[in-house]
Design a protein around this motif. Structure first.
Motif, PDB file in Angstrom:
ATOM      1  N   MET A 333       0.817  -1.200   0.000  1.00 46.27           N
ATOM      2  CA  MET A 333       0.000   0.000   0.000  1.00 46.27           C
ATOM      3  C   MET A 333       0.862   1.266   0.000  1.00 46.27           C
ATOM      4  O   MET A 333       1.782   1.397   0.809  1.00 46.27           O
ATOM      5  CB  MET A 333      -0.927   0.009   1.219  1.00 46.27           C
ATOM      6  CG  MET A 333      -1.883   1.188   1.285  1.00 46.27           C
ATOM      7  SD  MET A 333      -2.957   1.137   2.748  1.00 46.27           S
ATOM      8  CE  MET A 333      -4.026  -0.250   2.345  1.00 46.27           C
ATOM      9  N   GLY A 334       0.577   2.165  -0.937  1.00 51.72           N
ATOM     10  CA  GLY A 334       1.289   3.433  -1.006  1.00 51.72           C
ATOM     11  C   GLY A 334       2.581   3.399  -1.791  1.00 51.72           C
ATOM     12  O   GLY A 334       3.247   4.431  -1.928  1.00 51.72           O
ATOM     13  N   ASP A 335       2.958   2.229  -2.315  1.00 51.46           N
ATOM     14  CA  ASP A 335       4.208   2.153  -3.076  1.00 51.46           C
ATOM     15  C   ASP A 335       4.130   2.922  -4.395  1.00 51.46           C
ATOM     16  O   ASP A 335       5.163   3.289  -4.969  1.00 51.46           O
ATOM     17  CB  ASP A 335       4.584   0.700  -3.354  1.00 51.46           C
ATOM     18  CG  ASP A 335       5.237   0.034  -2.151  1.00 51.46           C
ATOM     19  OD1 ASP A 335       5.566   0.748  -1.185  1.00 51.46           O
ATOM     20  OD2 ASP A 335       5.419  -1.201  -2.181  1.00 51.46           O
ATOM     21  N   GLY A 336       2.914   3.140  -4.894  1.00 52.01           N
ATOM     22  CA  GLY A 336       2.733   3.910  -6.116  1.00 52.01           C
ATOM     23  C   GLY A 336       1.374   4.571  -6.114  1.00 52.01           C
ATOM     24  O   GLY A 336       0.467   4.148  -5.378  1.00 52.01           O
ATOM     25  N   ILE A 337       1.231   5.628  -6.899  1.00 54.92           N
ATOM     26  CA  ILE A 337      -0.059   6.301  -6.997  1.00 54.92           C
ATOM     27  C   ILE A 337      -0.420   6.498  -8.466  1.00 54.92           C
ATOM     28  O   ILE A 337       0.460   6.595  -9.326  1.00 54.92           O
ATOM     29  CB  ILE A 337      -0.084   7.656  -6.270  1.00 54.92           C
ATOM     30  CG1 ILE A 337       0.816   8.672  -6.960  1.00 54.92           C
ATOM     31  CG2 ILE A 337       0.331   7.497  -4.812  1.00 54.92           C
ATOM     32  CD1 ILE A 337       0.652  10.077  -6.426  1.00 54.92           C
ATOM     33  N   ALA A 338      -1.721   6.545  -8.734  1.00 50.76           N
ATOM     34  CA  ALA A 338      -2.211   6.791 -10.096  1.00 50.76           C
ATOM     35  C   ALA A 338      -2.852   8.165 -10.167  1.00 50.76           C
ATOM     36  O   ALA A 338      -3.495   8.617  -9.213  1.00 50.76           O
ATOM     37  CB  ALA A 338      -3.228   5.728 -10.496  1.00 50.76           C
ATOM     38  N   LEU A 339      -2.657   8.823 -11.291  1.00 55.17           N
ATOM     39  CA  LEU A 339      -3.299  10.101 -11.605  1.00 55.17           C
ATOM     40  C   LEU A 339      -3.905   9.921 -12.994  1.00 55.17           C
ATOM     41  O   LEU A 339      -3.210  10.020 -13.995  1.00 55.17           O
ATOM     42  CB  LEU A 339      -2.280  11.245 -11.576  1.00 55.17           C
ATOM     43  CG  LEU A 339      -1.643  11.518 -10.214  1.00 55.17           C
ATOM     44  CD1 LEU A 339      -0.382  12.364 -10.353  1.00 55.17           C
ATOM     45  CD2 LEU A 339      -2.648  12.213  -9.283  1.00 55.17           C
ATOM     46  N   GLU A 340      -5.198   9.618 -13.035  1.00 53.11           N
ATOM     47  CA  GLU A 340      -5.853   9.204 -14.273  1.00 53.11           C
ATOM     48  C   GLU A 340      -6.741  10.336 -14.799  1.00 53.11           C
ATOM     49  O   GLU A 340      -7.821  10.569 -14.260  1.00 53.11           O
ATOM     50  CB  GLU A 340      -6.699   7.964 -14.026  1.00 53.11           C
ATOM     51  CG  GLU A 340      -5.944   6.797 -13.421  1.00 53.11           C
ATOM     52  CD  GLU A 340      -6.876   5.844 -12.716  1.00 53.11           C
ATOM     53  OE1 GLU A 340      -7.759   5.268 -13.381  1.00 53.11           O
ATOM     54  OE2 GLU A 340      -6.744   5.689 -11.484  1.00 53.11           O
ATOM     55  N   PRO A 341      -6.323  11.029 -15.858  1.00 53.11           N
ATOM     56  CA  PRO A 341      -7.176  12.070 -16.426  1.00 53.11           C
ATOM     57  C   PRO A 341      -8.368  11.445 -17.125  1.00 53.11           C
ATOM     58  O   PRO A 341      -8.241  10.406 -17.785  1.00 53.11           O
ATOM     59  CB  PRO A 341      -6.253  12.789 -17.415  1.00 53.11           C
ATOM     60  CG  PRO A 341      -5.229  11.767 -17.790  1.00 53.11           C
ATOM     61  CD  PRO A 341      -5.041  10.908 -16.571  1.00 53.11           C
ATOM     62  N   GLN A 342      -9.535  12.073 -16.995  1.00 50.71           N
ATOM     63  CA  GLN A 342     -10.760  11.416 -17.425  1.00 50.71           C
ATOM     64  C   GLN A 342     -11.941  12.378 -17.363  1.00 50.71           C
ATOM     65  O   GLN A 342     -11.824  13.489 -16.863  1.00 50.71           O
ATOM     66  CB  GLN A 342     -11.061  10.258 -16.465  1.00 50.71           C
ATOM     67  CG  GLN A 342     -11.156  10.771 -15.032  1.00 50.71           C
ATOM     68  CD  GLN A 342     -11.570   9.726 -14.015  1.00 50.71           C
ATOM     69  OE1 GLN A 342     -11.676   8.545 -14.282  1.00 50.71           O
ATOM     70  NE2 GLN A 342     -11.854  10.182 -12.825  1.00 50.71           N
ATOM     71  N   LYS A 343     -13.086  11.909 -17.865  1.00 52.43           N
ATOM     72  CA  LYS A 343     -14.353  12.507 -17.468  1.00 52.43           C
ATOM     73  C   LYS A 343     -14.742  11.837 -16.158  1.00 52.43           C
ATOM     74  O   LYS A 343     -14.031  10.967 -15.668  1.00 52.43           O
ATOM     75  CB  LYS A 343     -15.389  12.353 -18.569  1.00 52.43           C
ATOM     76  CG  LYS A 343     -15.011  13.153 -19.824  1.00 52.43           C
ATOM     77  CD  LYS A 343     -16.117  13.165 -20.847  1.00 52.43           C
ATOM     78  CE  LYS A 343     -15.733  14.081 -22.015  1.00 52.43           C
ATOM     79  NZ  LYS A 343     -14.610  13.526 -22.825  1.00 52.43           N
ATOM     80  N   PHE A 344     -15.837  12.201 -15.570  1.00 48.31           N
ATOM     81  CA  PHE A 344     -16.099  11.769 -14.205  1.00 48.31           C
ATOM     82  C   PHE A 344     -16.593  10.315 -14.147  1.00 48.31           C
ATOM     83  O   PHE A 344     -17.208   9.818 -15.089  1.00 48.31           O
ATOM     84  CB  PHE A 344     -17.142  12.676 -13.547  1.00 48.31           C
ATOM     85  CG  PHE A 344     -16.729  14.115 -13.395  1.00 48.31           C
ATOM     86  CD1 PHE A 344     -15.462  14.555 -13.770  1.00 48.31           C
ATOM     87  CD2 PHE A 344     -17.614  15.048 -12.886  1.00 48.31           C
ATOM     88  CE1 PHE A 344     -15.083  15.876 -13.637  1.00 48.31           C
ATOM     89  CE2 PHE A 344     -17.248  16.380 -12.746  1.00 48.31           C
ATOM     90  CZ  PHE A 344     -15.995  16.791 -13.126  1.00 48.31           C
ATOM     91  N   PRO A 345     -16.342   9.636 -13.017  1.00 51.55           N
ATOM     92  CA  PRO A 345     -16.872   8.284 -12.842  1.00 51.55           C
ATOM     93  C   PRO A 345     -18.401   8.296 -12.906  1.00 51.55           C
ATOM     94  O   PRO A 345     -19.041   9.255 -12.464  1.00 51.55           O
ATOM     95  CB  PRO A 345     -16.397   7.893 -11.437  1.00 51.55           C
ATOM     96  CG  PRO A 345     -15.294   8.850 -11.105  1.00 51.55           C
ATOM     97  CD  PRO A 345     -15.582  10.099 -11.860  1.00 51.55           C
ATOM     98  N   ASP A 346     -18.962   7.237 -13.454  1.00 52.08           N
ATOM     99  CA  ASP A 346     -20.417   7.033 -13.503  1.00 52.08           C
ATOM    100  C   ASP A 346     -21.160   8.179 -14.199  1.00 52.08           C
ATOM    101  O   ASP A 346     -22.348   8.391 -13.950  1.00 52.08           O
ATOM    102  CB  ASP A 346     -20.980   6.823 -12.091  1.00 52.08           C
ATOM    103  CG  ASP A 346     -22.335   6.115 -12.081  1.00 52.08           C
ATOM    104  OD1 ASP A 346     -22.581   5.291 -12.987  1.00 52.08           O
ATOM    105  OD2 ASP A 346     -23.150   6.407 -11.186  1.00 52.08           O
ATOM    106  N   SER A 347     -20.469   8.887 -15.090  1.00 51.46           N
ATOM    107  CA  SER A 347     -21.107  10.013 -15.785  1.00 51.46           C
ATOM    108  C   SER A 347     -22.380   9.623 -16.539  1.00 51.46           C
ATOM    109  O   SER A 347     -23.331  10.409 -16.577  1.00 51.46           O
ATOM    110  CB  SER A 347     -20.116  10.668 -16.754  1.00 51.46           C
ATOM    111  OG  SER A 347     -19.265  11.563 -16.068  1.00 51.46           O
ATOM    112  N   PRO A 348     -22.456   8.422 -17.172  1.00 51.47           N
ATOM    113  CA  PRO A 348     -23.691   8.089 -17.890  1.00 51.47           C
ATOM    114  C   PRO A 348     -24.930   8.078 -17.003  1.00 51.47           C
ATOM    115  O   PRO A 348     -26.053   8.183 -17.509  1.00 51.47           O
ATOM    116  CB  PRO A 348     -23.404   6.690 -18.450  1.00 51.47           C
ATOM    117  CG  PRO A 348     -21.919   6.641 -18.580  1.00 51.47           C
ATOM    118  CD  PRO A 348     -21.409   7.396 -17.386  1.00 51.47           C
TER     119      PRO A 348
END
Length: 377
Positions: A333-348
């Motif tokens: 836990m915490g060994d790496g982090i993600a930064l995922e550019p996107q539109k918002f979750p559950d947008s539909p």
């Protein structure tokens, strides 16, 4: 040949600019059915290089020098193709058709309801477990030059993982002479559908396998609001101000600060940070800053730019010590982090969120950039 002619010839050759970025490819391994997976490496003159696997159109390695010129891979990932196939975990992969979560794996479009695979506690996550990340993409072109490029393509048929429309997708990786890695996602459809593509790289700017985990990195996100979630990590629909709480990264702050704040129910739900930030810039025609990540010891800096209106910050909460990555490193836990550019979750399922609808004749495009630099002492 006269001396003058020799001199003129030498000058003419010296005037031809050297290739600033190189692109090469090789066999990386084979899948269990014998399918060949290729690795494409793009290399800039300043020591930055990126290696892409055709499996998942995955950003496998990103080599970045520190302020003293020492190069390290800043991406967590499996060390070989077999790992990606045996235990898919999205690391560095191209995510589609839909990055992030869709509640109950269900959405309605033009009055018709579509059911997707439910691979995350009843939700559909990152394509439902049958997404773009577990497909072996076709190599369209690999080119060296001022900008080194690799173009990969994939056709997702109508009904693939429950989604409507035949979607033809291209992902272009481009590395310029300054070491900026651009990823461009292009797609078309023959029926109305939803699409939300991104890259799921897992970073530690101290270097993969470093004794300093990614929670020691300094993070900035220019977002004054985020989308809080329920216990299933589905957005409630609220846009909540970050001011005064652990989600405020509008000024540089160590990732570790607030990550164990059990008084904040959102931190409890996410086991840390696993939330979408609504970028102040919104959706833009050209990529603009979405996040900045720095390891102050080595001086390595990553700037993430995107055309999309949101970025998912995930602090590696589900790295539980059962994943063995590059060089035999055990990821926790915490060994790496993600930064995922996107539109918002559950947008539909949220009409007030940025739309992820794509129609025939109106191509989808998302452009993101990983810009790596160093700070001085």
């Amino acid at each position: 040949m006269a001396a003058a002619s020799v001199s003129a010839l030498a000058l003419s050759f010296s005037a031809i600019p050297a290739l600033a970025a190189d692109a090469t490819q090789a066999v990386a391994g084979k899948l269990s059915d014998g399918t060949e997976v290729r690795a494409i490496t793009l290399t800039a003159g300043n020591g930055v290089s990126a290696t892409i696997l055709t499996y998942g159109a995955t950003l496998w390695k990103l080599m970045v020098p520190d302020r003293d010129g020492k190069v390290a891979d800043v991406l967590l990932a499996y060390g070989d193709v077999a790992g990606f196939e045996a235990k898919p975990n999205f690391w560095g992969a191209t995510i589609g058709r839909y990055g992030n979560r869709i509640a109950g794996g269900k959405f309605t479009l033009d009055g018709k309801t579509y059911q997707l695979p439910q691979n995350d506690h009843g939700q559909s996550l990152h394509g439902g477990g049958k997404g773009f990340d577990v497909q072996n993409w076709k190599v369209d072109s690999v080119k060296s030059g001022k900008v080194a490029t690799a173009v990969l393509s994939l056709v997702s048929p109508d009904g693939d993982a429950g989604y409507p429309g035949t979607v033809k997708t291209k992902v272009t990786y481009s590395l310029d002479e300054a070491g900026n890695l651009q990823i461009t996602f292009d797609a078309t459809t023959d029926k109305p559908t939803v699409l939300n593509m991104t890259n799921h790289a897992i970073f530690n700017m101290a270097g993969e396998g470093s004794e300093r985990d990614a929670t020691t990195n300094i993070l900035t996100i220019p977002a004054s609001r985020y989308t809080p979630v329920d216990a299933n990590l589905i957005p409630t629909g609220e846009l909540r101000p970050v001011a005064g709480g652990p989600f405020d990264f509008t000024k540089p702050k160590q990732v570790a600060i607030g990550i164990r704040d059990g008084k904040d129910q959102q931190i409890v739900y996410g086991r840390g940070f696993d939330h979408n930030f609504a970028l102040d810039k919104g959706q833009t025609k050209a990529p603009e800053l979405a996040a900045r990540l720095e390891d102050p010891v080595s001086g390595r800096v990553l700037e993430l730019l995107t055309t999309e209106p949101g970025v998912q910050f995930y602090s590696g909460n589900f790295l539980d010590g059962t994943f063995i990555g590059k060089e035999g490193h055990l990821y926790r836990m915490g060994d790496g982090i993600a930064l995922e550019p996107q539109k918002f979750p559950d947008s539909p399922n949220h009409p007030d969120f940025p739309s992820t609808r794509v129609d025939p004749g109106k191509p989808y495009r998302h452009v993101m950039i990983y810009r790596v630099t160093t700070t001085s002492r």
